[in-house]
Design a protein around this motif. Structure first.
Motif, PDB file in Angstrom:
ATOM      1  N   THR A  19      28.875  45.021  22.251  1.00 36.57           N
ATOM      2  CA  THR A  19      28.497  45.809  23.420  1.00 36.57           C
ATOM      3  C   THR A  19      28.066  44.908  24.556  1.00 36.57           C
ATOM      4  N   SER A  20      27.290  43.841  24.213  1.00 38.87           N
ATOM      5  CA  SER A  20      26.835  42.900  25.231  1.00 38.87           C
ATOM      6  C   SER A  20      28.011  42.232  25.918  1.00 38.87           C
ATOM      7  N   CYS A  21      29.002  41.824  25.151  1.00 35.44           N
ATOM      8  CA  CYS A  21      30.181  41.182  25.729  1.00 35.44           C
ATOM      9  C   CYS A  21      30.965  42.167  26.572  1.00 35.44           C
ATOM     10  N   ALA A  22      31.066  43.381  26.092  1.00 40.54           N
ATOM     11  CA  ALA A  22      31.854  44.387  26.804  1.00 40.54           C
ATOM     12  C   ALA A  22      31.272  44.696  28.168  1.00 40.54           C
ATOM     13  N   ASN A  23      29.936  44.547  28.305  1.00 45.61           N
ATOM     14  CA  ASN A  23      29.301  44.821  29.581  1.00 45.61           C
ATOM     15  C   ASN A  23      29.790  43.878  30.673  1.00 45.61           C
ATOM     16  N   HIS A  24      30.359  42.752  30.287  1.00 43.96           N
ATOM     17  CA  HIS A  24      30.847  41.772  31.258  1.00 43.96           C
ATOM     18  C   HIS A  24      32.368  41.715  31.269  1.00 43.96           C
ATOM     19  N   GLU A  25      32.988  42.730  30.726  1.00 45.44           N
ATOM     20  CA  GLU A  25      34.448  42.784  30.735  1.00 45.44           C
ATOM     21  C   GLU A  25      34.885  44.074  31.400  1.00 45.44           C
ATOM     22  N   LYS A  26      35.958  43.988  32.143  1.00 43.47           N
ATOM     23  CA  LYS A  26      36.452  45.169  32.831  1.00 43.47           C
ATOM     24  C   LYS A  26      37.226  46.078  31.889  1.00 43.47           C
ATOM     25  N   GLU A  27      37.182  47.359  32.190  1.00 39.76           N
ATOM     26  CA  GLU A  27      38.035  48.299  31.488  1.00 39.76           C
ATOM     27  C   GLU A  27      39.480  48.015  31.869  1.00 39.76           C
ATOM     28  N   PRO A  28      40.415  48.252  30.964  1.00 39.26           N
ATOM     29  CA  PRO A  28      41.825  48.050  31.305  1.00 39.26           C
ATOM     30  C   PRO A  28      42.199  48.841  32.554  1.00 39.26           C
ATOM     31  N   GLY A  29      42.830  48.166  33.499  1.00 38.47           N
ATOM     32  CA  GLY A  29      43.256  48.831  34.723  1.00 38.47           C
ATOM     33  C   GLY A  29      42.182  48.927  35.789  1.00 38.47           C
ATOM     34  N   ALA A  30      40.966  48.418  35.505  1.00 36.02           N
ATOM     35  CA  ALA A  30      39.884  48.477  36.486  1.00 36.02           C
ATOM     36  C   ALA A  30      40.204  47.570  37.672  1.00 36.02           C
ATOM     37  N   THR A  31      39.777  48.004  38.845  1.00 40.82           N
ATOM     38  CA  THR A  31      40.023  47.230  40.057  1.00 40.82           C
ATOM     39  C   THR A  31      39.138  45.983  40.060  1.00 40.82           C
ATOM     40  N   PRO A  32      39.706  44.815  40.297  1.00 34.05           N
ATOM     41  CA  PRO A  32      38.874  43.596  40.319  1.00 34.05           C
ATOM     42  C   PRO A  32      37.976  43.567  41.552  1.00 34.05           C
ATOM     43  N   HIS A  33      36.825  42.948  41.401  1.00 37.55           N
ATOM     44  CA  HIS A  33      35.951  42.703  42.547  1.00 37.55           C
ATOM     45  C   HIS A  33      36.431  41.440  43.259  1.00 37.55           C
ATOM     46  N   THR A  34      36.136  41.356  44.540  1.00 36.16           N
ATOM     47  CA  THR A  34      36.410  40.135  45.292  1.00 36.16           C
ATOM     48  C   THR A  34      35.085  39.531  45.726  1.00 36.16           C
ATOM     49  N   TYR A  35      34.803  38.338  45.215  1.00 37.86           N
ATOM     50  CA  TYR A  35      33.586  37.621  45.582  1.00 37.86           C
ATOM     51  C   TYR A  35      33.916  36.591  46.665  1.00 37.86           C
ATOM     52  N   VAL A  36      33.059  36.495  47.653  1.00 34.16           N
ATOM     53  CA  VAL A  36      33.148  35.432  48.653  1.00 34.16           C
ATOM     54  C   VAL A  36      31.882  34.590  48.500  1.00 34.16           C
ATOM     55  N   LEU A  37      32.052  33.317  48.165  1.00 36.22           N
ATOM     56  CA  LEU A  37      30.936  32.435  47.813  1.00 36.22           C
ATOM     57  C   LEU A  37      30.670  31.442  48.941  1.00 36.22           C
ATOM     58  N   VAL A  38      29.430  31.394  49.402  1.00 32.77           N
ATOM     59  CA  VAL A  38      29.044  30.532  50.525  1.00 32.77           C
ATOM     60  C   VAL A  38      27.981  29.542  50.061  1.00 32.77           C
ATOM     61  N   HIS A  39      28.299  28.268  50.136  1.00 31.19           N
ATOM     62  CA  HIS A  39      27.377  27.219  49.684  1.00 31.19           C
ATOM     63  C   HIS A  39      26.248  27.014  50.688  1.00 31.19           C
ATOM     64  N   GLY A  40      25.275  26.215  50.286  1.00 35.36           N
ATOM     65  CA  GLY A  40      24.129  25.930  51.136  1.00 35.36           C
ATOM     66  C   GLY A  40      24.189  24.560  51.768  1.00 35.36           C
ATOM     67  N   ALA A  41      23.054  24.136  52.310  1.00 35.89           N
ATOM     68  CA  ALA A  41      22.959  22.845  52.998  1.00 35.89           C
ATOM     69  C   ALA A  41      23.076  21.688  52.020  1.00 35.89           C
ATOM     70  N   TRP A  42      23.628  20.583  52.514  1.00 29.73           N
ATOM     71  CA  TRP A  42      23.842  19.343  51.755  1.00 29.73           C
ATOM     72  C   TRP A  42      24.763  19.552  50.546  1.00 29.73           C
ATOM     73  N   GLN A  43      25.485  20.660  50.543  1.00 32.65           N
ATOM     74  CA  GLN A  43      26.413  20.923  49.447  1.00 32.65           C
ATOM     75  C   GLN A  43      27.765  21.353  50.018  1.00 32.65           C
ATOM     76  N   ALA A  44      28.662  21.760  49.158  1.00 29.00           N
ATOM     77  CA  ALA A  44      30.029  22.043  49.569  1.00 29.00           C
ATOM     78  C   ALA A  44      30.676  22.945  48.511  1.00 29.00           C
ATOM     79  N   PRO A  45      31.930  23.360  48.697  1.00 30.03           N
ATOM     80  CA  PRO A  45      32.554  24.295  47.759  1.00 30.03           C
ATOM     81  C   PRO A  45      32.561  23.869  46.299  1.00 30.03           C
ATOM     82  N   TYR A  46      32.511  22.573  46.016  1.00 26.24           N
ATOM     83  CA  TYR A  46      32.572  22.113  44.622  1.00 26.24           C
ATOM     84  C   TYR A  46      31.486  22.732  43.750  1.00 26.24           C
ATOM     85  N   VAL A  47      30.346  23.115  44.356  1.00 25.61           N
ATOM     86  CA  VAL A  47      29.232  23.621  43.544  1.00 25.61           C
ATOM     87  C   VAL A  47      29.580  24.923  42.827  1.00 25.61           C
TER      88      VAL A  47
END
Length: 270
Positions: A19-47
């Motif tokens: 059940t714990s694992c399933a909470n982090h898995e999408k149902e078949p056919g579920a629409t994916p989320h789109t994340y946009v990730l923004v880094h902070g100061a003194w860092q870059a996309p590699y983080v």
């Protein structure tokens, strides 16, 4: 009887794990989320590399923003401002085929706040990770100077022209990833660049119709010595955020405990 009880306990454990694992898995056919990730100061996309890999494995889409003047971008410091950062993120969001979950770390919190003010209808959720969260009329420096629990200020070294800020190299990993592996610390050192200073002083103007209309989540970094937990609490309270998660790490949880961060982002999206 004893064997029977042990068998039942084993089955219960398996069900709980599944059940714990399933909470982090999408149902078949579920629409994916789109994340946009923004880094902070003194860092870059590699983080975000490990977090991005986890989110993609989960079936989601990920856009990682390279803020101008960071990473591979060579824009001169005098040409940079919070508006320039904001517009870079807005351009990235324009490439998404659905509303996005916009995530910002540290100084990136200033950026995503300004973005939300301009395009609230494009953002499903704002997620702050150990990030500056301003009220209207505030700049990053206003928040940073109000944080006696931060150890960053005394370790900053401005350039002669005041256009960039360096961090004392022997303090860099202590500040940003004291609890990380040596490999993660080496990554931070290898990718370090002086930080453009002008955006730190740019103030945001926020409205209820813009920034105020977007759902917000804050992930507190409990061992943070850059943005103290006390300041994080004050910013959360000032913004009226009710959905607060925690990660027991330093300022860079995506490097110290990337899979924990991925799990929190997946949970926050549900």
């Amino acid at each position: 009887m004893k064997k029977s009880i042990l068998s039942l306990l084993a089955v219960a454990a398996l069900i709980t794990t599944a059940t714990s694992c399933a909470n982090h898995e999408k149902e078949p056919g579920a629409t994916p989320h789109t994340y946009v990730l923004v880094h902070g100061a003194w860092q870059a996309p590699y983080v975000w590399d490990s977090v991005q890999a986890d989110l993609v494995k989960n079936g989601d889409k990920v856009i990682v923003v390279n803020l101008p003047g960071h990473g591979s971008d060579t824009t001169a410091p005098h040409q940079l401002s919070l508006d320039v950062y904001r517009d870079e993120v807005i351009n990235a969001i324009a490439k998404a085929d659905s509303n996005v979950i916009l995530v910002g770390h540290s100084m990136g919190g200033m950026v995503i706040t300004d973005v939300a003010e301009k395009i609230p209808n494009k953002i499903k959720k704002l997620i702050y990770i150990g990030a500056y969260l301003p009220a209207t009329g505030q700049a990053l420096t206003d928040l940073a100077f109000s944080d006696p629990g931060s150890q960053l200020g005394p370790l900053l070294r401005p350039s002669a022209d005041q256009l960039t800020l360096d961090v004392k190299r022997d303090s860099l990993t202590y500040l940003f990833i004291n609890d990380g592996s040596q490999a993660a610390k080496d990554l931070v050192l290898a990718n370090y660049r002086a930080e453009p200073a002008i955006p730190f002083t740019n103030k945001v103007t926020l409205t209820n119709e813009g920034f105020g209309a977007v759902d917000k989540i804050y992930i507190k970094t409990l061992k943070d010595v850059v943005i103290s937990p006390a300041l994080q609490d004050r910013m959360i309270a000032a913004a009226g955020i009710k959905n607060v998660l925690t990660v027991n790490t330093s300022h860079s949880p995506f490097l110290a405990e990337p899979h924990t961060v991925s799990g929190l982002l997946i949970k926050a999206a549900q």
